[in-house]
Design a protein around this motif. Structure first.
Motif, PDB file in Angstrom:
ATOM      1  N   GLN A 101       0.829  -1.213   0.000  1.00 19.87           N
ATOM      2  CA  GLN A 101       0.000   0.000   0.000  1.00 19.87           C
ATOM      3  C   GLN A 101       0.858   1.256   0.000  1.00 19.87           C
ATOM      4  O   GLN A 101       0.624   2.194  -0.767  1.00 19.87           O
ATOM      5  N   THR A 102       1.870   1.259   0.854  1.00 20.70           N
ATOM      6  CA  THR A 102       2.724   2.447   0.995  1.00 20.70           C
ATOM      7  C   THR A 102       3.555   2.694  -0.253  1.00 20.70           C
ATOM      8  O   THR A 102       3.616   3.828  -0.762  1.00 20.70           O
ATOM      9  N   GLN A 103       4.184   1.644  -0.772  1.00 23.14           N
ATOM     10  CA  GLN A 103       5.084   1.821  -1.907  1.00 23.14           C
ATOM     11  C   GLN A 103       4.336   2.169  -3.198  1.00 23.14           C
ATOM     12  O   GLN A 103       4.805   3.000  -3.985  1.00 23.14           O
ATOM     13  N   VAL A 104       3.175   1.547  -3.408  1.00 26.66           N
ATOM     14  CA  VAL A 104       2.380   1.867  -4.597  1.00 26.66           C
ATOM     15  C   VAL A 104       1.907   3.317  -4.552  1.00 26.66           C
ATOM     16  O   VAL A 104       1.959   4.038  -5.558  1.00 26.66           O
ATOM     17  N   PHE A 105       1.443   3.752  -3.373  1.00 32.07           N
ATOM     18  CA  PHE A 105       0.965   5.130  -3.244  1.00 32.07           C
ATOM     19  C   PHE A 105       2.106   6.124  -3.502  1.00 32.07           C
ATOM     20  O   PHE A 105       1.925   7.130  -4.214  1.00 32.07           O
ATOM     21  N   LYS A 106       3.281   5.856  -2.951  1.00 32.75           N
ATOM     22  CA  LYS A 106       4.419   6.755  -3.151  1.00 32.75           C
ATOM     23  C   LYS A 106       4.845   6.778  -4.619  1.00 32.75           C
ATOM     24  O   LYS A 106       5.202   7.837  -5.156  1.00 32.75           O
ATOM     25  N   PHE A 107       4.811   5.604  -5.258  1.00 32.93           N
ATOM     26  CA  PHE A 107       5.220   5.513  -6.660  1.00 32.93           C
ATOM     27  C   PHE A 107       4.332   6.376  -7.556  1.00 32.93           C
ATOM     28  O   PHE A 107       4.824   7.147  -8.388  1.00 32.93           O
TER      29      PHE A 107
END
Length: 423
Positions: A347-353
């Motif tokens: 969730q965190t990495q996809v949102f940041k990407f």
């Protein structure tokens, strides 16, 4: 303490003194005692915390739709768990056992780390609590201590299993007569069950043994940190983490018992670990403490464990698995913790990407993954696109989610034990 007293009385033929030499007797007595302590002490702890108004603050309805019912519920219930584990273990355990000492140190260390986090949240009114980097430092430190102790302690030895063929038909498993320092660990779904860290580091030539121990220490740090954080993330619903941890504790206790029994270890073709029977005593205290805590933590919760309990629980599970050389089975046994952590990372990495590209995209409705099942469509951020917006199709009550997660953990625990016979 009581163990040594009754073993001393045994030489005078005091009736009943001999029973204290049996692990099964002490383990079951520890389980009962820890359960009674958690039930008795838990009630008094809750009343004390309510009198002092040390309780859960208002929760964000966007995260917890049932949060309005949990205002004023005492937290830091991990103290109940810690007391319920340590008192029976100190009374009934063999304190000269290196594995038992490591479990006690882990309990105190991570319990204190979680206590600091809860203390800052409640008394310093800082919602974030202890800074993340200090939590990591504390988790890494205890992982390092455990790994180095198992490396350097002369008492941390095992009897490696040797597979031999008899008459070309029947497979016979024996163990080396002398205990040795070993870098082998149990790995599922392979013929001989063992993987050596020194074999992985064979490219280091004559230094492969030292390199293997360094890899082992690093693996211990990773396991302790990962499982501790996974348990912390899983602690988001009434009874969720306590129930899952009790089930995991039962499976670990079984694995510890068969590892300490030479005939069972031979039958299952796993390493025989002298002294690991004291882990059974500790894990029975752990199971009793979890069940007793559930008396008050089941929905609707009368007390929350807080980080005091969650960080400690994960550390106990991680260190226990490392001691009996079963750490590579944890992705199966602690599958719920693993998925909870993975969901947050995704969730965190996809949102940041996508944020760097000017888009607001999330994978799940909410994380950790258990929150995804109680999040209603109307509560979602309208400015954000959700990949799994329609999964699940409706909201579930947290008590149903909790029980289904327990059932999943029971299945995973059974699968973990079954892997010992699947090659």
């Amino acid at each position: 303490m009581l163990y040594y007293i009754f073993r001393f009385l045994e030489q005078y033929d005091i009736p009943g003194a001999r029973m204290w030499g049996y692990v099964s007797f002490r383990a079951l007595l520890t389980l009962i005692l820890s359960l009674l302590i958690s039930a008795w002490f838990g009630e008094r702890f809750i009343k004390y915390m309510k009198r002092r108004k040390i309780a859960e603050t208002a929760r964000d309805h966007d995260i917890d739709p049932f949060g309005e019912k949990k205002i004023g519920v005492p937290t830091m219930g991990g103290i109940i768990i810690a007391v319920s584990i340590l008192v029976p273990v100190l009374l009934l355990g063999r304190m000269r056992n290196i594995y038992l000492l490591l479990m006690i140190v882990t309990t105190v260390w991570l319990g204190f780390l979680g206590f600091l986090d809860d203390y800052i949240k409640i008394f310093r009114q800082k919602k974030a609590g202890l800074k993340g980097k200090w939590k990591i430092v504390g988790q890494v430190s205890i992982g390092f201590i455990v790994g180095m102790t198992l490396w350097l302690s002369p008492d941390a030895k095992i009897h490696e299993n040797i597979t031999t063929e008899k008459q070309g038909m029947e497979t016979v498993v024996t163990h080396k007569s002398e205990p040795v320092k070993s870098l082998k660990t149990t790995i599922p779904f392979v013929k001989n069950h063992n993987l050596g860290y020194d074999d992985i580091m064979s490219f280091c030539g004559k230094h492969k043994t030292a390199a293997g121990w360094i890899l082992f220490v690093l693996m211990t740090i990773v396991v302790v940190t990962a499982v501790s954080n996974g348990a912390n993330l899983n602690d988001g619903m009434d009874g969720m983490c306590a129930g899952n941890s009790a089930i995991i504790g039962v499976a670990l206790g079984i694995l510890a018992y068969v590892s300490s029994h030479i005939e069972m270890a031979s039958y299952l073709n796993i390493m025989y670990i002298p002294g690991s029977q004291e882990l059974v005593v500790f894990l029975c205290a752990f199971i009793g403490a979890m069940i007793g805590f559930l008396w008050y933590n089941a929905y609707p919760a009368q007390v929350f464990m807080g980080d005091t309990g969650a960080l400690m629980i994960g550390g106990i599970i991680g260190v226990g698995a490392v001691i009996i050389h079963k750490e590579l089975l944890l992705p199966i046994l602690c599958g719920i913790f693993f998925v909870e952590s993975l969901s947050v990372i995704i969730q965190t990495q996809v949102f940041k990407f996508y944020k760097r590209k000017g888009k607001r995209i999330r994978v799940f409705r909410a994380t950790p993954i258990h929150d995804n099942f109680r999040k209603e469509d109307k509560d979602l951020d309208s400015t954000c696109h959700f990949i799994f917006r329609n999964w699940p199709e409706r909201q579930f009550h947290e008590s149903k989610i909790t029980v289904r997660f327990w059932i999943t953990t029971i299945i995973l625990a059974a699968m973990t034990i079954i892997t010992l016979k699947i090659r």
